[in-house]
Structure formats: C-alpha cells, structure tokens
Design a protein around this motif. Structure first.
Motif, mmCIF file in Angstrom:
data_model
loop_
_atom_site.group_PDB
_atom_site.id
_atom_site.type_symbol
_atom_site.label_atom_id
_atom_site.label_comp_id
_atom_site.label_asym_id
_atom_site.label_seq_id
_atom_site.Cartn_x
_atom_site.Cartn_y
_atom_site.Cartn_z
ATOM 1 N N PHE A 69 0.969 -1.231 -0.002
ATOM 2 C CA PHE A 69 -0.088 -0.072 -0.080
ATOM 3 C C PHE A 69 0.818 0.997 0.003
ATOM 4 O O PHE A 69 0.530 2.343 -0.373
ATOM 5 N N LEU A 70 2.072 0.944 0.290
ATOM 6 C CA LEU A 70 2.915 2.175 0.792
ATOM 7 C C LEU A 70 3.385 3.232 -0.468
ATOM 8 O O LEU A 70 3.612 4.344 -0.415
ATOM 9 N N TYR A 73 1.872 6.428 -1.420
ATOM 10 C CA TYR A 73 2.265 7.565 -0.574
ATOM 11 C C TYR A 73 3.683 8.185 -0.587
ATOM 12 O O TYR A 73 4.143 9.150 -0.424
ATOM 13 N N LEU A 74 4.580 6.954 -0.923
ATOM 14 C CA LEU A 74 5.941 7.379 -1.253
ATOM 15 C C LEU A 74 5.951 8.259 -2.522
ATOM 16 O O LEU A 74 6.940 9.155 -2.600
ATOM 17 N N THR A 77 5.727 11.849 -1.862
ATOM 18 C CA THR A 77 6.885 12.584 -1.317
ATOM 19 C C THR A 77 7.728 12.818 -2.132
ATOM 20 O O THR A 77 8.671 13.954 -1.876
ATOM 21 N N VAL A 255 4.984 3.606 -7.698
ATOM 22 C CA VAL A 255 5.654 4.722 -6.954
ATOM 23 C C VAL A 255 5.456 5.743 -8.249
ATOM 24 O O VAL A 255 5.163 6.933 -7.995
ATOM 25 N N PRO A 290 4.330 15.397 3.099
ATOM 26 C CA PRO A 290 4.908 14.201 3.564
ATOM 27 C C PRO A 290 4.854 13.499 4.813
ATOM 28 O O PRO A 290 4.472 12.418 5.119
ATOM 29 N N LEU A 293 1.236 12.354 5.294
ATOM 30 C CA LEU A 293 1.305 11.297 4.691
ATOM 31 C C LEU A 293 1.777 10.150 5.772
ATOM 32 O O LEU A 293 1.181 9.195 5.839
ATOM 33 N N LEU A 294 2.939 10.436 6.203
ATOM 34 C CA LEU A 294 3.825 9.468 6.941
ATOM 35 C C LEU A 294 2.691 9.086 8.219
ATOM 36 O O LEU A 294 2.559 8.044 8.712
ATOM 37 N N ASN A 297 -0.376 6.942 7.576
ATOM 38 C CA ASN A 297 0.170 5.517 7.371
ATOM 39 C C ASN A 297 0.773 4.780 8.387
ATOM 40 O O ASN A 297 1.251 3.386 8.057
#
Lengths: 900, 78
Positions: A69-70, A73-74, A77, A255, A290, A293-294, A297
């Motif tokens: 899932f990450l 959101y990376l 960033t 990504v 970011p 987002l971090l 998550n």
C-alpha cells in the motif's frame, strides 16, 4: 449496537459543521482576513489526496499485500521534492494566467487549444467520475457495517431510496459544492470556505485514523513490536513483512504512478494550483505534506495485521478499521472512525466535483455553446448567470451520477478497482503537463496524439476488461483478447504477461502516450499562439523571461467600451468594473478618456475572462471584439529572439567584463614590473658609475700617484665603463625586444658555422681565465633564423659559463645536436651550479645568482632575460638545469623555421 | 570579486531538493529495497518497515532542513 438515528444525526450534524466552517471561511475572506492564507491550511487541503480509499482501503491492501500500500504515498513524497521544477512552476503559471483547471492549463499551454481542453475534460470525466462513486459506496458500506454489526452487510440496492442515508449525504455534498464552489464567477478565484472545510476534514480523518491506530496498537496489543511478533508466528502473515520477488515491478510502477497521479489528478490540481493563495506556501508543503502522509500511514500495517489475527476471513479487510473498535464494544471510537471515513469521502467528492464541473463548463460546454451561432450566446448581454447555472447543474449531475453508479453497479469489480484505474487515467495527463512546462518544442498536435494514444490504451487494457469482469462486456474479451486474438489480450498486450493489470496498463499507455507526444511534437510545428504560450510557460520562472511582457505579442486594437462590455457579460458588472478601474489606477490613466485599448489592456481583459470561461474561450471572445490579431509567427520568433538575444548579450557582457578585469590586473602588474625595472636599472647603472667616479676622483686628487697604481685604477675605470656600455646596450636591446621594435633578419644559416663563430669570438675570454672549452658540434642542415641574435645568445651563454667556473681548472662543454628539423645547443660547465630555486627564475631580469650584497656581481642580470626573449621569439625554448657533475647546463632549441 | 564568488554556495534550494529526491529514489526503489526486504525482525519490527518508515522520516527531515534553511543561502544573482 449503535442506533441508526444516532449515526444519521451525527453524520448530518457533522456535515452541517462543514457548512458552518465553509461559511466562516468565506465570510472572513470577504472581510479580507483570510483563514487559508497559511502553509498549514494549504498542506491540509492537499491532503484531499487521502480519500476513503486511503482511510479504509490502505488497511485492506496491507492485509493482503503487506507494504504494497505504501508506494501510493511514497510517490507524492518524492514528487514534492521536485516542487521547484514541477509543482512550484505549475503554481506560478497557474496564478499568473488565472488557470481554472488542469484542462485549462493544458489547453493554455498548447496555444489555448479548445480541442485539447475538451479531450482532457473527457478523459477526466471518464476516468475519475467513477471514483466519486467509490467514495459514496465507502460511505454506504461503512454505514451498513456500523449499523448491522456483527451481521453481514446487506447489498446497497436493497435499501429503499427514501430511507437512504447515502443519498442524503450525496445531496448534502452536492449542495455544499454548489454553495461554496460557485460563489464567484471567476473560477480561478479561491474558494476559501471550501478549502477551509477540506483542511478541517483532513484534520478529522487524521485524528480518527491515529485514534483507531493507537487503540489497536496500544489498547488491544502491546505496541508495534507486540503486533509484529504475534503476526510473525503465522507464516501467512509473516509473508507480508517482505516484498515478494515478483512484486518489485509493481512496486516501482506504483511509485511512478502515484508520482504522476499526484501531479495530475484534477482535485490535486485544484487544491495545489487553483486554490493556492501564496507561492511561498509551496516551500513548507515540501516537508509538511509528506509528514502528514507518514502520520496517516504509520498504523496501517499494525491495524491490518491485528485485523487479520482477530477476524481471519470473517470480515472484509477494507472494514478492519471499523470492525476492530466495534468488536471491542468501543462504539464512540467506531463513530469517530466513521466520521473520519466520511470526511475523507466528503472532501474528495467536494473537490473533485468542483474541479470536474469547472472543466466541463469551461472546456466542454462553453466552447460548444459559444460556437453554436443560432443560440446567439455570443451576443447575449449577460452570460454570468448562465455560466454559474451550467456549473451548478454539472455539480449536481456529477454527484448524482456518482450515486446512481453506486446503486446500479455498487458491488461490481469495475468500481472496486477504480482507485488505481483512475490514477492511471490521470497519469495520462503527465506527459502533456510536465512536458509542457519543461520543453518548449512540444506542440499541440503532439499533446493531442499523446493523450489520445495513452487514453486509448488505458481504455483497452484497464477500463474495458474491468467492465468485462463486471459482466457488462463478454468476459471472453478480458480472458482471450479481442476476437480471440492472443496478441490482443487486454491484460497481456503483445504477449507482455506476468504484470499486475495496473502495471501492465501503465507500461503500455505511458509508452504510447510519451512516444506519440515526443514523436509528433518533433515532426510538427508551432502556430504563433503556441509558440508564445510555450515560452511563457517554460520560461515562467526566469526573471528575464517573457512573462513580464506578454502584451508584446498583441498587435491588435479594440475599443475600450466593447472590451468592457464583453467582460461585463461574462464576469458581471462589479468584477469587470473593479478590474478595469484597478488597471487604470495602477497606470494613472483616466479610463473615461481612453477609447482605444492598447495591448496591455486587451491582455488584462483576456486574462480576466480566462478566469471565468477558460483560456481558450477567452481568446475566442476577445478576438471577436478586436481588430487585428496576435502577431504572426515570424514576429513571435523575432520577439522571442530579442529576449534570448538580450540574455545572450548580457552573458557576453559579463564575459567581456571578466576579460577587462583580467586585462586591468595584467596592466597593473606590468606597471609594477616597469617600476621595478626602472629602479633596478638605475641601481645597476649606478654601481659601475660610482666606481668610475671614485677612481677618477682619486686620480684627480693625487697627481703624484705612482705609475703602476695609476695604470691599475685607469684599467678599473675602463673596465667599469665597458660594463656600463654593455649594460646600456643590453637595456636598449631589452627595450627594443619588449616593445617589438627589434628588426629580425631571418635567413638560412649553417648552425655549425654559427656556433664556431661564437667560439672564436669568445676565445679570448677562455684564454684569459685559462678555461678549457670542449666542443662537440654536429654537421646539421641549414636552419632559417636570425644569425646575429642567435650568436648573441650563444656568446652570452659561453661568457656566463666562463664567469662562473674556477680559473685554471674550469671546463666548459659545448654540444650542438639535431632536434627535429631544428637544433639543440647546450652549454655545460663544471662551476658551482645553480641553487634549485634559481632554475626557474634565472631568466628573470636583473636576477643575479648569489648574494649581491657580498659578492661582486658578475653580470648585468639582463643577458639571460634577453636570451630567453630571443629564443622564444624565434620559436625555440631555453631552460637551465644542473648537470650530473654539479655544474650548470643551459640548453636551448631552435626550430628549422622560426614560425613552426 | 573572485573571492566572493568562491564563498557563495554554487547550489541553491532547487538543486538540494533535487538531490533529496534522488536520495528518496535510492531509498524507496530496488535494488536497495531488496537489501531491506528480508524476513528479519529488529527489536520486534520487520526490517523492511524500519527501512521504509525510517528512510521516509529521514527524507522529511532533510527536506525540512533544506526549505527552512536561511533564505540568504539561496541568494544568488539573477
């Protein structure tokens, strides 16, 4: 069990709070005390990126794919780190051109193209509107789960319409968008109330998610490590701790996809570019966003693992966030979570609806209506009402269509996968958008080709097979390809298999999109308008760029009254008057006396209209009231060239300045050297003069001096006079050499004969001091050189050698050899040699080796300097070294021809 | 003149942010990701989780340091 009325009441109360916040935001904006003009609100509004798909879906993805899932959101960033090149530039351009949407941006970049704006709008509506349905579906699913816990959820289609809370929510959201999204006719103006509400919702969803994450991690379990350790005991869950080998391709693709989607999603464009109140907010956003987002998550994986450990397959992973507190009886927390999910869904629906309706109105409907002459719209006295009407109807339609989708196809595969599918649709804008602000050569046709190619592939490889899987197209299409052709399988196009559908689609669509964009751009040309817009966009951040004088491209005229009437029709009397008065006041012009609008005023009016009806339509409307056109392509090139010439000139000017500085330094250095030279020369002249004078005085004062002594003194006077003469001759030589007035006689000469002449000329010196001169002279072909000058050099070297060797035991060795087509001559002695530091400096003027204070100088200090100048002038090289036996070796070379 | 030129940093914020972007690419993409993706727990936390969230936080700190740095660091002649 939570009671239904309570949930409905809380939801409605929450939505009313949103209305109140938005109302306050707009009110404060009207008072000039903006609540959104700060970077925190800006960042929070950008968090509209996190929809209910994030809020519920991340945990769902994590429960099945671990950290997969990450990447979503990376990517953002990473892309915000490039804000200076991409987002910051987009914001700057958006503000200065009053851009109203991403369709408007792309249309404006490529020569205010109506077609492009329309295409972008169609892609956005096709790809992204179903995403709105997904949000409403999330509200309905979670609502059912909340009320029916722990029973299985009932399909949404069974709920009677009138008692349907989701319909109520949809109506509320549509009303919100209409109320706070169409307050100004100028779509490029900020919807401050809306942005404030979105920021508030971002806080709510973050708090809700952190609350449930903290509850699961620290109340149900004993912290992160506890959850991971428990999960590690189950090999099925332990698998989620790593990325499986085949998943790396999908990881990279996600990504990239999220980077592109974050830049290109219409709602992100709306909050990032259109609603930006100050470019400086972008700076802080670079790290604050970011961080958001971090934060949202950090608990995803623990919640997913805890959910799987608690429910196994009993509950859909997408509902873990809600089910975990419910299963523990934490009903208040469950309600908060529901509100968080509602916030995430509502903010997405609101912003996307506003963004899409602006695009549909400005880039699809208005251009069409204005072209339909029989409607007579172009002549209608006031169109601002019509504009707002179109937008409001569009908003209502977007939300209600979304709702209809949910009821009709609520549980279909197509809707469930729309999250990434819509990302992939938005990513199709990336080449035209990012390429457009970085590459001037990109053309309208290139952008059109790229968008169409990418969109077609996206349709074929992602949307249509999704439809097939949902049963609206024959399922054979998805499984066996079009007409059963293996090569055309939508999920394995041209045999590219083994990838997730999204990755597969991204690879092919980006290849087609980018390929067509670049290729067609390279093969087609610009119109004048395209050329202008291309440089305005690409050079937007250059201080010397053309952005400050875009009115230069306008050569037509228009009457002020017509222009004003045009603006009044679209933006209303108040706004038009304000803009015109403001413009006039800034220039100190009396507007009433002005009849003919100059290019600046025309440009101002066009930008004003662009904010209301989009760039392309604004261009068409202004052209309809003005005589003349934008300048021709040739002139555009000229103007742009002027601009680039100015830059080139200033660069050349800088270079010239640097050269001048260097020359000045050199002159100062030379001046200092001249002063040194004069003081040394006078010093050198004074030494022999002093001794001549003192011996003459002794002779004069002592007439009775005996003969031998008199002879001795006279000999000194003569010797010193000779030295003086020699010195003066050398100074004159030096001056001549340096000023270039020396005459050079180049003629063929035999090297050996020349050197033998020198030996003969210095024979007396050697005999006087009883020094042995050995020679080894090769027979060499003639060289072209100045014989007299070379002799001067050789004699100088020989007499130097004699001076520095001991009398009686001294030996000097002269060798003449071939060097290329020239000669090499060295003089080797057995004297004391040179100190190492003197090897370089011995050729400097007036340098006497040895301490001049204690030793009587043996030379003038000019001989070697003159020799060096002569040799170098004749194209050779001279240097000194110490011989193996300790004496000094002076060597020079001369070429066969002085200039070779 | 030449002295002042030497004292000014040759790269401003945009260049430093781009460098941070490249660092992020290295952290978040294979092949370095493969190194972190192993079935080992460190202090009870999977190494990959530590790597990704730790790297993410480091990147955010770097971004913050760059953009919140003294504005005159960025002062360059236009």
């Amino acid at each position: 069990m939570i009671s239904g009325p309570l949930v409905v009441a809380v939801s409605i109360a929450y939505l009313l709070v949103l209305f109140a916040i938005a109302w306050i935001g707009d009110r404060r904006a009207a008072q000039g005390r903006s609540l959104i003009d700060n970077s925190t609100t800006y960042v929070l509004s950008m968090a509209v990126f996190c929809t209910s798909w994030t809020f519920y879906g991340s945990v769902g993805r994590a429960a099945q794919g671990g950290l997969a899932f990450l990447p979503i959101y990376l990517g953002p960033t990473l892309v915000v780190a490039l804000s200076g090149v991409i987002i910051g530039k987009m914001v700057h351009i958006g503000r200065s051109h009053r851009i109203t949407s991403i369709a408007d941006f792309i249309s404006a970049r490529y020569g205010k193209s109506t077609v492009l704006g329309g295409i972008v709008t169609i892609i956005a509506v096709t790809g992204i509107m179903p995403y709105i349905s997904l949000q409403l579906k999330a509200v309905s699913t979670t609502l059912t789960a909340l009320l029916d816990w722990p029973n299985a959820s009932s399909p949404i289609a069974d709920i009677p319409i009138l008692g349907d809370t989701v319909l109520l929510v949809a109506l509320f959201l549509a009303a919100f968008a209409i109320l706070f999204g169409t307050r100004h006719i100028d779509a490029s103006e900020h919807h401050q109330g809306m942005v404030l509400a979105i920021a508030f919702e971002s806080v709510v969803k973050l708090v809700a998610f952190l609350a449930v994450g903290g509850f699961v991690t620290y109340h149900l379990h004993d912290g992160f490590a506890d959850i991971f350790l428990k999960a590690a005991e189950n090999p099925d869950l332990r698998r989620l701790f790593t990325i499986q080998g085949s998943a790396y391709g999908d990881w990279v693709a996600l990504v990239v996809l999220s980077m592109l989607a974050f830049t290109c999603l219409p709602r992100q464009f709306q909050v990032t570019v259109v609603e930006n109140t100050d470019r400086r907010h972008v700076d802080r956003m670079v790290w604050l966003f970011p961080l958001y987002l971090l934060a949202i998550n950090i608990f995803v994986l623990p919640v997913a693992l805890a959910g799987r450990m608690a429910f196994g397959d009993q509950v859909s992973p997408d509902l873990y966030v809600l089910a975990l507190p419910l299963s523990q009886g934490a009903e208040a927390l469950a309600l908060l979570v529901f509100l968080g999910g509602l916030s995430a869904a509502a903010s997405m629906v609101i912003v996307e609806t506003i963004a899409l309706s602006t695009m549909v109105c400005n880039d699809l409907v208005m251009p069409l209506l204005l072209r339909l002459r029989w409607l007579g719209l172009a002549q209608s006295p006031d169109l601002s009402g019509l504009l707002l009407g179109i937008r409001r109807v569009t908003m209502a339609m977007v939300v209600l269509l979304g709702y209809a989708y949910v009821r009709l196809i609520g549980d279909s595969y197509a809707l469930v996968t729309i999250g990434l599918t819509s990302f992939a649709a938005a990513a199709q804008f990336a080449p035209a958008l990012i390429g457009g602000i970085l590459w001037k050569g990109a053309t309208e046709k290139g952008a059109l080709a790229g968008l169409l190619a990418g969109f077609t592939i996206w349709l074929y490889t992602l949307l249509l097979p999704n439809f097939a899987r949902s049963g609206w197209l024959p399922v054979e299409f998805a499984e066996q390809g079009l007409a059963g052709i293996d090569f055309l399988k939508p999920y394995a196009l041209f045999g590219l298999s083994g990838l997730e559908p999204v990755t597969h689609s991204l690879v092919w669509s980006m290849l087609a999109n980018l390929g067509a964009y670049v290729l067609v751009s390279l093969l087609t040309g610009h119109t004048a308008m395209e050329r202008i817009q291309a440089s305005l966009f690409v050079d937007a951040l250059r201080p010397t760029g053309p952005a400050h004088g875009r009115s230069r491209f306008w050569r037509g005229t228009a009457s002020v009254s017509e222009l004003r009437a045009l603006c009044v029709r679209f933006v209303g009397l108040d706004s038009a008057d304000r803009a015109f008065t403001h413009w006039a006041a800034r220039r100190g012009i009396d507007l009433d006396r002005l009849t003919e609008a100059d290019s600046e005023l025309v440009d101002m009016a066009e930008t004003l209209l662009a904010g209301a009806i989009g760039t392309a339509s604004a261009r068409v409307m202004v052209a309809s009231v003005s005589k003349g056109e934008v300048v021709g392509l040739d002139e555009v090139m000229e103007i742009l060239d002027e601009a680039s010439q100015v830059i080139a000139y200033s660069q050349r000017l800088e270079a010239a300045t640097a050269e001048l500085k260097a020359a000045n330094e050199r002159l100062k250095e030379l001046d200092r050297m001249k002063d040194d030279f004069i003081s040394t020369v006078t010093h050198e002249l004074r030494t022999p003069l002093t001794s001549i004078r003192s011996f003459s005085e002794i002779l004069f004062d002592n007439p009775a001096m005996d003969e031998t002594q008199r002879q001795e003194f006279l000999a000194i006077v003569i010797k010193e006079s000779e030295r003086l003469t020699r010195l003066i001759n050398q100074v004159l030589d030096m001056a001549k050499l340096e000023s270039g007035r020396m005459t050079w006689v180049i003629a063929p000469v035999s090297p050996r004969a020349l050197v033998e002449d020198c030996v003969a000329a210095t024979q007396a010196l050697f005999e006087d001091k009883n020094v042995v001169l050995e020679t080894d002279l090769a027979d060499l072909p003639d060289i072209a050189t100045d014989a007299d000058k070379v002799m001067q050099v050789v004699i100088n070297l020989l007499s130097n050698a004699v001076k520095f060797v001991e009398a009686d035991s001294g030996r000097v060795f002269l060798r003449l050899t071939r060097e290329g087509d020239g000669i090499r001559l060295s003089v080797d002695d057995n004297g004391p040699g040179l100190p190492p530091q003197a090897l370089e400096t011995v050729f400097d003027r007036f340098l006497q080796v040895g301490d001049t204070m204690t030793n009587k100088p043996k030379g003038t200090g000019l001989g070697l300097a003159i020799s060096k100048t002569i040799v170098e002038h004749l194209g050779g090289r001279i240097w000194a070294e110490n011989g193996a036996q300790g004496g000094a070796v002076f060597t020079f070379t001369l070429p066969g021809q002085p200039n070779s | 003149m030449s002295r002042r030129l030497r004292l000014t940093r040759p790269s401003g914020k945009p260049e430093r942010l781009t460098a941070a972007f490249l660092l992020g690419l290295v952290l978040f993409l294979p092949p370095l990701l493969n190194v972190a993706s192993r079935d080992v727990l460190f202090g009870g936390i999977p190494v990959l989780v530590l790597w990704l969230f730790g790297g993410w936080l480091v990147l955010i700190v770097i971004l913050a340091l760059v953009v919140e740095g003294k504005p005159d660091d960025d002062a360059r002649a236009p």
